[in-house]
Design an enzyme around this catalytic site. Structure first.
Site, PDB file in Angstrom:
ATOM      1  N   HIS A  70       0.703  -1.360  -0.045  1.00 53.41           N
ATOM      2  CA  HIS A  70      -0.155   0.053   0.047  1.00 53.41           C
ATOM      3  C   HIS A  70       0.834   1.340   0.099  1.00 53.41           C
ATOM      4  CE1 HIS A  70      -2.992   2.730   2.337  1.00 53.41           C
ATOM      5  NE2 HIS A  70      -3.458   2.606   1.127  1.00 53.41           N
ATOM      6  N   HIS A  99      -0.626  11.521  -1.700  1.00 53.79           N
ATOM      7  CA  HIS A  99      -1.786  10.735  -1.343  1.00 53.79           C
ATOM      8  C   HIS A  99      -2.861  12.189  -0.923  1.00 53.79           C
ATOM      9  CE1 HIS A  99      -4.919   9.774   1.396  1.00 53.79           C
ATOM     10  NE2 HIS A  99      -5.055   8.459   1.106  1.00 53.79           N
TER      11      HIS A  99
HETATM   12  O1  G3P Z   1      -6.318   2.028  -3.444  1.00 56.89           O
HETATM   13  C1  G3P Z   1      -6.439   1.661  -2.312  1.00 56.89           C
HETATM   14  C2  G3P Z   1      -6.332   2.469  -0.968  1.00 56.89           C
HETATM   15  O2  G3P Z   1      -5.187   3.127  -1.218  1.00 56.89           O
HETATM   16  C3  G3P Z   1      -7.280   3.685  -1.245  1.00 56.89           C
HETATM   17  O3  G3P Z   1      -7.636   4.453  -0.002  1.00 56.89           O
HETATM   18  O4  G3P Z   1      -6.894   6.676   1.058  1.00 56.89           O
HETATM   19  O5  G3P Z   1      -5.165   4.795   1.260  1.00 56.89           O
HETATM   20  O6  G3P Z   1      -5.524   5.948  -1.113  1.00 56.89           O
HETATM   21  P1  G3P Z   1      -6.134   5.638   0.376  1.00 56.89           P
HETATM   22 MG    MG Z   2      -4.638   4.847  -2.369  1.00 57.32          MG
END
Ligand code: G3P
Ligand code: MG
Length: 279
Positions: free
Chosen positions: A37, A79
């Site tokens: 992630h 992000h």
């Molecule tokens: O793509 C999955 C996840 O990354 C979505 O949430 O806020 O971590 O970008 P976020």
């Molecule tokens: Mg994400």
């Protein structure tokens, strides 16, 4: 005076001077069941080249990365809509040109040893992914009001510069506008709609976008809903799964993949339980 293009070239030069050991090839174009992630956000500053490198060191073969635009329209890995949480800058990303963004420290907030880490351009990230042989789920994360523009620009960059050695990327977004704009530019079979909770009309939403994949938040997914999606032939992945027990449960339900800040912990548990063999 540096131009944006010069900065991108400089970043690419940094990537190609890195050293690495050969890793096994991707055996097929499908992502493994465990994806890092924001790179591997548990171990290195999220959405940076350091985070991609760390994924390689942990033998993680695919990562998810967030992509948005600088004020001058250059796709970068980032992000938030604002700079404060993960850099020493302040204000909105959409108000800063690439030149300013690349002077920020995007690593110290995570650990002092990362103080020279910068915000990478998408093109620089593509060079790193190619170098480390890591596949990617690129999440389109548009600043408010830039949904279509982000999809279009990222589509152009991916069409032109996605490394042919890598499996095709998964392009995901919470924004259907961004996904539609991307698809108009760079058609791909691997696009995914992101939802926190899966909505009742999930099938209608996916069919309207002509896509077959849903990524949803793990905590809000119940087994009945997962069954419904999977039995209907759609692909389902969950984020952000940091507990190995939950990952095992989801994969036992038939969920195709999970996205984790600590993907190595999950892959270790999976091989211990002989549940899956992530490539
Ligand atoms: O793509 C999955 C996840 O990354 C979505 O949430 O806020 O971590 O970008 P976020
Ligand atoms: Mg994400």
């Amino acid at each position: 005076m540096f131009s944006g293009n010069n900065l991108i070239k400089r970043d690419q030069a940094i990537v190609i001077t890195m050293k690495k050991e050969p890793l096994s090839n991707h055996h097929n174009n499908q992502p493994p069941s465990v994806i890092g992630h924001r790179g591997v956000a548990g171990y290195a500053p999220e959405n940076t080249i350091a985070s991609i490198k760390k994924a390689y060191e942990l033998k993680i073969r695919w990562v998810e990365l967030d992509v948005k635009l600088s004020r001058d329209g250059i796709p970068i890995l980032f992000h938030d809509n604002r700079l404060e949480r993960t850099t020493n800058g302040c204000g909105k990303i959409a108000h800063q040109d690439l030149l300013n963004l690349q002077h920020l420290d995007a690593g110290s907030w995570f650990k002092p040893e990362y103080k020279h880490t910068t915000i990478p351009t998408l093109r620089c990230a593509l060079s790193a992914l190619k170098f480390y042989e890591i596949g990617a789920n690129l999440e389109l994360k548009p600043s408010p009001g830039e949904e279509s523009k982000t999809g279009t620009i990222v589509g152009k960059v991916i069409k032109k510069a996605w490394p042919s050695e890598l499996p095709p990327p998964i392009i995901s977004s919470f924004s259907s506008l961004a996904l539609q704009a991307y698809a108009a530019e760079a058609p791909s079979a691997q696009n995914a709609l992101l939802n926190l909770a899966v909505p009742r009309n999930w099938r209608e939403q996916l069919d309207r976008l002509n896509i077959m994949t849903l990524h949803c938040q793990s905590q809000r997914l119940r087994q009945n809903r997962a069954k419904d999606i999977l039995n209907s032939g759609y692909t389902l992945r969950c984020f952000t799964v940091n507990r190995a027990d939950r990952a095992v449960q989801l994969l036992n339900w038939g969920v195709h993949g999970i996205i984790s800040d600590y993907p190595d912990r999950i892959t270790k548990r999976l091989s211990k339980n002989n549940i899956d063999a992530p490539s």
